[in-house]
Design an enzyme around this catalytic site. Structure first.
Site, PDB file in Angstrom:
ATOM      1  N   ARG A 238       0.859  -1.182   0.000  1.00  0.00           N
ATOM      2  CA  ARG A 238       0.000   0.000   0.000  1.00  0.00           C
ATOM      3  C   ARG A 238       0.896   1.234   0.000  1.00  0.00           C
ATOM      4  O   ARG A 238       1.908   1.285   0.715  1.00  0.00           O
ATOM      5  CB  ARG A 238      -0.896   0.033   1.243  1.00  0.00           C
ATOM      6  CG  ARG A 238      -2.057  -0.965   1.211  1.00  0.00           C
ATOM      7  CD  ARG A 238      -3.111  -0.636   0.141  1.00  0.00           C
ATOM      8  NE  ARG A 238      -4.210  -1.592   0.113  1.00  0.00           N
ATOM      9  CZ  ARG A 238      -4.261  -2.673  -0.687  1.00  0.00           C
ATOM     10  NH1 ARG A 238      -3.270  -2.941  -1.513  1.00  0.00           N
ATOM     11  NH2 ARG A 238      -5.317  -3.465  -0.664  1.00  0.00           N
ATOM     12  N   GLU A 267      -3.988   7.251  -5.063  1.00  0.00           N
ATOM     13  CA  GLU A 267      -4.008   6.554  -6.362  1.00  0.00           C
ATOM     14  C   GLU A 267      -5.169   7.117  -7.153  1.00  0.00           C
ATOM     15  O   GLU A 267      -6.284   7.137  -6.618  1.00  0.00           O
ATOM     16  CB  GLU A 267      -4.161   5.050  -6.167  1.00  0.00           C
ATOM     17  CG  GLU A 267      -2.901   4.453  -5.571  1.00  0.00           C
ATOM     18  CD  GLU A 267      -2.927   2.928  -5.447  1.00  0.00           C
ATOM     19  OE1 GLU A 267      -3.941   2.311  -5.829  1.00  0.00           O
ATOM     20  OE2 GLU A 267      -1.940   2.366  -4.971  1.00  0.00           O
ATOM     21  N   HIS A 286      -0.909   0.165  -9.939  1.00  0.00           N
ATOM     22  CA  HIS A 286      -1.469  -0.841  -9.025  1.00  0.00           C
ATOM     23  C   HIS A 286      -2.001  -2.062  -9.803  1.00  0.00           C
ATOM     24  O   HIS A 286      -3.197  -2.360  -9.776  1.00  0.00           O
ATOM     25  CB  HIS A 286      -2.588  -0.219  -8.169  1.00  0.00           C
ATOM     26  CG  HIS A 286      -2.834  -0.974  -6.883  1.00  0.00           C
ATOM     27  ND1 HIS A 286      -3.283  -0.376  -5.736  1.00  0.00           N
ATOM     28  CD2 HIS A 286      -2.685  -2.295  -6.579  1.00  0.00           C
ATOM     29  CE1 HIS A 286      -3.417  -1.280  -4.776  1.00  0.00           C
ATOM     30  NE2 HIS A 286      -3.056  -2.457  -5.270  1.00  0.00           N
TER      31      HIS A 286
HETATM   32  C1  DGY Z   1      -4.983  -6.370  -2.961  1.00  0.00           C
HETATM   33  O1  DGY Z   1      -5.628  -7.380  -3.260  1.00  0.00           O
HETATM   34  O2  DGY Z   1      -4.966  -5.926  -1.820  1.00  0.00           O
HETATM   35  C2  DGY Z   1      -4.177  -5.730  -4.053  1.00  0.00           C
HETATM   36  O3  DGY Z   1      -3.626  -4.540  -3.665  1.00  0.00           O
HETATM   37  C3  DGY Z   1      -5.004  -5.553  -5.309  1.00  0.00           C
HETATM   38  O4  DGY Z   1      -5.319  -6.748  -5.824  1.00  0.00           O
END
Ligand code: DGY
Length: 321
Positions: A238, A267, A286
């Site tokens: 993250r 984002e 992402h």
């Molecule tokens: C998640 O699943 O947490 C990823 O960041 C996106 O697939």
């Protein structure tokens, strides 16, 4: 039959599975539903299938009302959901662990290689028609064979990255984790260390911890200061785990070699963020879990989570209330 709101188009396998049991409303936009729309569309819903960028808080839960039984995140991370508010309302919360491990680990490895070997400036050079000849002194990157890999957060994805790089590049593995992991130590000849030691000894640092109050801004000026000048920092977890201003500063002062980010805050990354124009920082939008296989599985799991919760059963992939 209950009402379910899905906040974005997801693979049809998940939508069809839910449609077999419930009345399903799918937000058709590419962009997230605006807050007022979200508040309106969840009204009377028994289930919400959310995306990691939808903040699902107490106000949304109250807007859904008494019928709400489950919130299924289309992601393994669930920091966008107020789990305590859900718990207080006896609403189950679920995620999609396991199925995106390989996809995300592959992206982390790709970013390590791409950032460490200057793919960003090299691709820019070709695109801008600046490639004139073979240059002995340009685009000089790092090699990884036999070097040290630091994994911050040795969960499933951290482990998959460590396996790839220990097995493939014979890297020594250091990691941080809340609990000791004797099996990991044995399988990968890895050592659990404190964050400071990991940062000062690693040639590659890859972030795989969840976003929590403890991990927000975990990597800031002091931590970047401890890293080696040729180190590569990669984040597929993250964006909020890294203090981006501190990273931009460290890269501009060449305190670390490069960074590869699949996640940023916010984002999409802000247009004026200095990292956007920093040649040593490679940014992806992402896409860690963006394979057909992973996304289909995520859709199925999220659907199964909601079907179970709405029928009063425990979610098969619940985050534990
Ligand atoms: C998640 O699943 O947490 C990823 O960041 C996106 O697939």
């Amino acid at each position: 039959m209950g009402k379910v709101f899905i906040t974005r188009r997801i693979p049809s396998i998940g939508i069809e599975r839910l449609q077999a049991h419930h009345q399903v409303d799918v937000w058709p936009g590419e962009d997230p539903p605006p807050r007022e729309v979200l508040l309106d569309r969840v009204r009377g819903c028994s289930g919400i299938l959310s995306i990691l960028s939808d903040p699902i808080d107490s106000q949304i839960m109250d807007a859904a009302g008494e019928a709400l039984r489950g919130i299924a995140n289309f992601a393994v991370g669930y920091n966008n959901i107020d789990v305590s508010a859900a718990k207080a309302r006896s609403v189950q919360v679920g995620n999609t662990p396991g199925v995106l491990t390989n996809a995300t680990a592959d992206i982390a490895v790709g970013l390590i290689l791409a950032a460490g070997r200057c793919f960003g400036p090299a691709i820019h050079n070709v695109e801008k028609l600046q490639w004139r000849n073979w240059e002995p002194m340009r685009f000089l990157g790092q090699e990884f064979e036999g070097k040290t890999l630091g994994i911050i957060g040795m969960g499933r994805i951290g482990m998959a990255v460590a396996k790839r790089l220990h097995g493939g590049w014979d890297m020594r593995v250091l990691y941080t984790s809340r609990q000791p992991k004797p099996q990991v130590d044995q399988q990968l000849a890895a050592s659990r260390v404190e964050l400071g030691e990991l940062l000062s000894q690693s040639d590659v640092v890859s972030i795989h911890c969840p976003l929590t109050a403890e991990t927000r801004n975990l990597i800031g000026t002091d931590q970047l200061q401890r890293m080696k000048p040729h180190a590569v920092l990669v984040n597929t977890a993250r964006g909020e785990v890294i203090d981006q201003a501190a990273l931009a500063q460290a890269l501009s002062e060449r305190r670390i070699f490069a960074a590869g980010l699949d996640v940023t805050t916010p984002e999409p990354i802000a247009p004026g963020d200095p990292l956007r124009h920093c040649p040593q920082c490679l940014i992806l939008p992402h896409i860690g879990s963006a394979t057909e296989h992973a996304r289909n599985q995520m859709a199925s799991m999220a659907a199964e989570n909601l079907i179970a919760a709405i029928s009063g059963k425990p979610m098969p992939f619940g985050v534990g209330l």
